[in-house]
Design a protein around this motif. Structure first.
Motif, PDB file in Angstrom:
ATOM      1  N   SER A   1       0.820  -1.214   0.000  1.00  0.00           N
ATOM      2  CA  SER A   1       0.000   0.000   0.000  1.00  0.00           C
ATOM      3  C   SER A   1       0.851   1.260   0.000  1.00  0.00           C
ATOM      4  O   SER A   1       0.393   2.335  -0.391  1.00  0.00           O
ATOM      5  CB  SER A   1      -0.935   0.009   1.211  1.00  0.00           C
ATOM      6  N   ASN A   2       2.099   1.117   0.435  1.00  0.00           N
ATOM      7  CA  ASN A   2       3.046   2.238   0.399  1.00  0.00           C
ATOM      8  C   ASN A   2       3.934   2.089  -0.839  1.00  0.00           C
ATOM      9  O   ASN A   2       4.684   1.115  -0.946  1.00  0.00           O
ATOM     10  CB  ASN A   2       3.909   2.263   1.663  1.00  0.00           C
ATOM     11  N   ALA A   3       3.807   2.988  -1.753  1.00  0.00           N
ATOM     12  CA  ALA A   3       4.573   2.908  -3.002  1.00  0.00           C
ATOM     13  C   ALA A   3       6.065   3.026  -2.726  1.00  0.00           C
ATOM     14  O   ALA A   3       6.505   3.890  -1.964  1.00  0.00           O
ATOM     15  CB  ALA A   3       4.128   4.002  -3.963  1.00  0.00           C
ATOM     16  N   PHE A   4       6.838   2.136  -3.313  1.00  0.00           N
ATOM     17  CA  PHE A   4       8.304   2.187  -3.219  1.00  0.00           C
ATOM     18  C   PHE A   4       8.867   1.664  -4.534  1.00  0.00           C
ATOM     19  O   PHE A   4       8.143   1.113  -5.364  1.00  0.00           O
ATOM     20  CB  PHE A   4       8.817   1.375  -2.030  1.00  0.00           C
ATOM     21  N   LYS A   5      10.140   1.839  -4.716  1.00  0.00           N
ATOM     22  CA  LYS A   5      10.770   1.443  -5.963  1.00  0.00           C
ATOM     23  C   LYS A   5      10.645  -0.063  -6.161  1.00  0.00           C
ATOM     24  O   LYS A   5      11.060  -0.850  -5.326  1.00  0.00           O
ATOM     25  CB  LYS A   5      12.244   1.859  -5.957  1.00  0.00           C
ATOM     26  N   GLY A   6      10.066  -0.455  -7.276  1.00  0.00           N
ATOM     27  CA  GLY A   6       9.887  -1.870  -7.579  1.00  0.00           C
ATOM     28  C   GLY A   6       8.593  -2.458  -7.064  1.00  0.00           C
ATOM     29  O   GLY A   6       8.347  -3.655  -7.243  1.00  0.00           O
ATOM     30  N   SER A   7       7.748  -1.642  -6.418  1.00  0.00           N
ATOM     31  CA  SER A   7       6.509  -2.164  -5.842  1.00  0.00           C
ATOM     32  C   SER A   7       5.558  -2.686  -6.918  1.00  0.00           C
ATOM     33  O   SER A   7       4.863  -3.680  -6.712  1.00  0.00           O
ATOM     34  CB  SER A   7       5.820  -1.089  -5.000  1.00  0.00           C
ATOM     35  N   GLN A   8       5.514  -2.011  -8.063  1.00  0.00           N
ATOM     36  CA  GLN A   8       4.647  -2.457  -9.147  1.00  0.00           C
ATOM     37  C   GLN A   8       5.080  -3.823  -9.677  1.00  0.00           C
ATOM     38  O   GLN A   8       4.242  -4.699  -9.945  1.00  0.00           O
ATOM     39  CB  GLN A   8       4.653  -1.422 -10.283  1.00  0.00           C
ATOM     40  N   PHE A   9       6.377  -4.004  -9.815  1.00  0.00           N
ATOM     41  CA  PHE A   9       6.899  -5.293 -10.296  1.00  0.00           C
ATOM     42  C   PHE A   9       6.607  -6.397  -9.293  1.00  0.00           C
ATOM     43  O   PHE A   9       6.199  -7.506  -9.669  1.00  0.00           O
ATOM     44  CB  PHE A   9       8.402  -5.180 -10.549  1.00  0.00           C
ATOM     45  N   ILE A  10       6.832  -6.109  -8.009  1.00  0.00           N
ATOM     46  CA  ILE A  10       6.582  -7.106  -6.967  1.00  0.00           C
ATOM     47  C   ILE A  10       5.099  -7.468  -6.919  1.00  0.00           C
ATOM     48  O   ILE A  10       4.731  -8.640  -6.769  1.00  0.00           O
ATOM     49  CB  ILE A  10       7.058  -6.574  -5.600  1.00  0.00           C
ATOM     50  N   ARG A  11       4.239  -6.471  -7.068  1.00  0.00           N
ATOM     51  CA  ARG A  11       2.794  -6.736  -7.056  1.00  0.00           C
ATOM     52  C   ARG A  11       2.408  -7.636  -8.223  1.00  0.00           C
ATOM     53  O   ARG A  11       1.634  -8.585  -8.057  1.00  0.00           O
ATOM     54  CB  ARG A  11       2.032  -5.409  -7.138  1.00  0.00           C
ATOM     55  N   THR A  12       2.950  -7.351  -9.405  1.00  0.00           N
ATOM     56  CA  THR A  12       2.659  -8.190 -10.573  1.00  0.00           C
ATOM     57  C   THR A  12       3.170  -9.607 -10.369  1.00  0.00           C
ATOM     58  O   THR A  12       2.492 -10.584 -10.725  1.00  0.00           O
ATOM     59  CB  THR A  12       3.308  -7.584 -11.832  1.00  0.00           C
ATOM     60  N   LEU A  13       4.361  -9.726  -9.782  1.00  0.00           N
ATOM     61  CA  LEU A  13       4.943 -11.041  -9.534  1.00  0.00           C
ATOM     62  C   LEU A  13       4.097 -11.839  -8.545  1.00  0.00           C
ATOM     63  O   LEU A  13       3.861 -13.045  -8.728  1.00  0.00           O
ATOM     64  CB  LEU A  13       6.371 -10.877  -9.001  1.00  0.00           C
ATOM     65  N   LEU A  14       3.608 -11.170  -7.505  1.00  0.00           N
ATOM     66  CA  LEU A  14       2.803 -11.854  -6.493  1.00  0.00           C
ATOM     67  C   LEU A  14       1.438 -12.263  -7.036  1.00  0.00           C
ATOM     68  O   LEU A  14       0.837 -13.235  -6.551  1.00  0.00           O
ATOM     69  CB  LEU A  14       2.622 -10.941  -5.275  1.00  0.00           C
ATOM     70  N   LEU A  15       0.940 -11.543  -8.015  1.00  0.00           N
ATOM     71  CA  LEU A  15      -0.371 -11.854  -8.587  1.00  0.00           C
ATOM     72  C   LEU A  15      -0.305 -12.944  -9.654  1.00  0.00           C
ATOM     73  O   LEU A  15      -1.352 -13.429 -10.097  1.00  0.00           O
ATOM     74  CB  LEU A  15      -0.993 -10.595  -9.196  1.00  0.00           C
ATOM     75  N   SER A  16       0.888 -13.346 -10.049  1.00  0.00           N
ATOM     76  CA  SER A  16       1.031 -14.321 -11.136  1.00  0.00           C
ATOM     77  C   SER A  16       0.362 -15.668 -10.858  1.00  0.00           C
ATOM     78  O   SER A  16      -0.169 -16.287 -11.800  1.00  0.00           O
ATOM     79  CB  SER A  16       2.517 -14.522 -11.470  1.00  0.00           C
ATOM     80  N   PRO A  17       0.340 -16.188  -9.608  1.00  0.00           N
ATOM     81  CA  PRO A  17      -0.358 -17.466  -9.392  1.00  0.00           C
ATOM     82  C   PRO A  17      -1.835 -17.432  -9.745  1.00  0.00           C
ATOM     83  O   PRO A  17      -2.418 -18.473 -10.074  1.00  0.00           O
ATOM     84  CB  PRO A  17      -0.155 -17.710  -7.884  1.00  0.00           C
ATOM     85  N   LEU A  18      -2.454 -16.253  -9.677  1.00  0.00           N
ATOM     86  CA  LEU A  18      -3.878 -16.148 -10.012  1.00  0.00           C
ATOM     87  C   LEU A  18      -4.150 -16.466 -11.474  1.00  0.00           C
ATOM     88  O   LEU A  18      -5.290 -16.771 -11.842  1.00  0.00           O
ATOM     89  CB  LEU A  18      -4.393 -14.740  -9.692  1.00  0.00           C
ATOM     90  N   MET A  19      -3.109 -16.397 -12.299  1.00  0.00           N
ATOM     91  CA  MET A  19      -3.285 -16.659 -13.731  1.00  0.00           C
ATOM     92  C   MET A  19      -3.302 -18.153 -14.036  1.00  0.00           C
ATOM     93  O   MET A  19      -3.590 -18.547 -15.170  1.00  0.00           O
ATOM     94  CB  MET A  19      -2.151 -15.992 -14.536  1.00  0.00           C
TER      95      MET A  19
END
Length: 297
Positions: free
Chosen positions: A94-112
């Motif tokens: 919830s707190n934006a930091f460098k690489g947070s978007q990439f980490i979020r995408t990586l964590l969401l990958s199992p849903l695919m």
């Protein structure tokens, strides 16, 4: 000719009502009807009315009660850990930091991935001969032998092996829902709390967590029902074995129907299962939302 709002609403709702009637209500009525009969699986027209015998046989069966208990453990451990891990990840992201978007995408990958594919992946990872899971624990010094734990063939670990796979697959869902809930909390509440001298724990306790209760209620309810009907992962990993150590209600009902040909008894189990889920869902919603109703009144 203009239609009134009520008539227009009925017209738009009609296709959905037909869909629910054909694919939900009608099958459930057939299920309830079949639960009172002993049916020949080869020739379904041959049926004998047995009343509540199928229900009695199910509720007095040690294997059914074992599957019911395993299902309760599966739901409790899997959903509990998914919510805990998902909440922590949501708070971190919830707190934006460098690489947070990439980490979020990586964590969401199992849903695919489909649950069936997830089961196959974890069957290789948990293999006691060449699985990466045991190898990683061995390299970390947790295990003295890379073949020490038989995750899928030891009755002590089989059920928890399926839970591990389920947690990996569905924790991103909880994280995503809670993250959306956190993003929806007005920033002004946190700013007012900071002016009053609140620290991070106070803001979480008195602002974040109470605001997340409605969102968390929906997420937990969806996950409880989804975990209760889990089939793919368990079937691919253990098929309910060894013995009946990882047998869930879903796998036991499937075996009762396809392997043992007991159409009536498997229907009775399904009806019992539906009733349990309805009672659980009603109780869960009532307990979680009643404080908000009292507060709003």
């Amino acid at each position: 000719m203009k239609l009134k709002n009520g008539a227009l609403t009925t017209i738009f709702f009609f296709p959905a009502a037909i869909f629910m009637l054909v694919f939900l209500v009608f099958p459930i009525l057939l299920l309830i009807r079949d639960s009172f009969y002993k049916i020949d699986i080869i020739n379904p027209s041959l049926r004998e009315f047995v009343g509540f015998a199928n229900y009695t046989n199910s509720l007095t069966s040690e294997r059914f009660l074992k599957a019911l208990w395993n299902t309760v453990v599966y739901i409790g451990v899997a959903v509990g850990l998914e919510f805990f891990i998902g909440l922590i990840l949501a708070l971190l992201l919830s707190n934006a930091f460098k690489g947070s978007q990439f980490i979020r995408t990586l964590l969401l990958s199992p849903l695919m991935l489909a649950p069936l594919v997830t089961g196959i992946i974890w069957k290789f990872m948990l293999n006691d001969q060449f699985g990466i899971f045991n190898w990683g624990l061995y390299k970390l010094g947790i295990l003295s032998d890379p073949h020490q734990i038989l995750w899928l063939s030891d009755s002590r670990f089989a059920l928890y092996s399926t839970i591990i796979a389920d947690i990996w697959l569905t924790t991103p869902f909880i994280m995503l829902v809670l993250l959306a809930g956190i993003k929806g909390i007005p920033i002004s509440l946190y700013e007012s709390a900071e002016m009053d001298g609140a620290n991070k724990w106070h803001k979480f306790r008195y602002i974040t967590f109470p605001s997340l209760i409605p969102v968390a209620t929906v997420a937990l309810l969806i996950r409880i029902i989804d975990a209760a009907r889990t089939f793919d992962i368990v079937w691919v990993l253990t098929q309910g074995g060894p013995g009946f150590s990882s047998e869930l209600l879903s796998t036991y009902m499937y075996k009762t129907l396809t392997r043992y040909g007991e159409v009536g008894e498997s229907s009775a189990m399904a009806v019992i299962f539906i009733i349990i889920l309805l009672v659980l869902s009603s109780f869960f919603i009532t307990k979680m939302w009643s404080p908000r109703r009292r507060h709003s009144s």
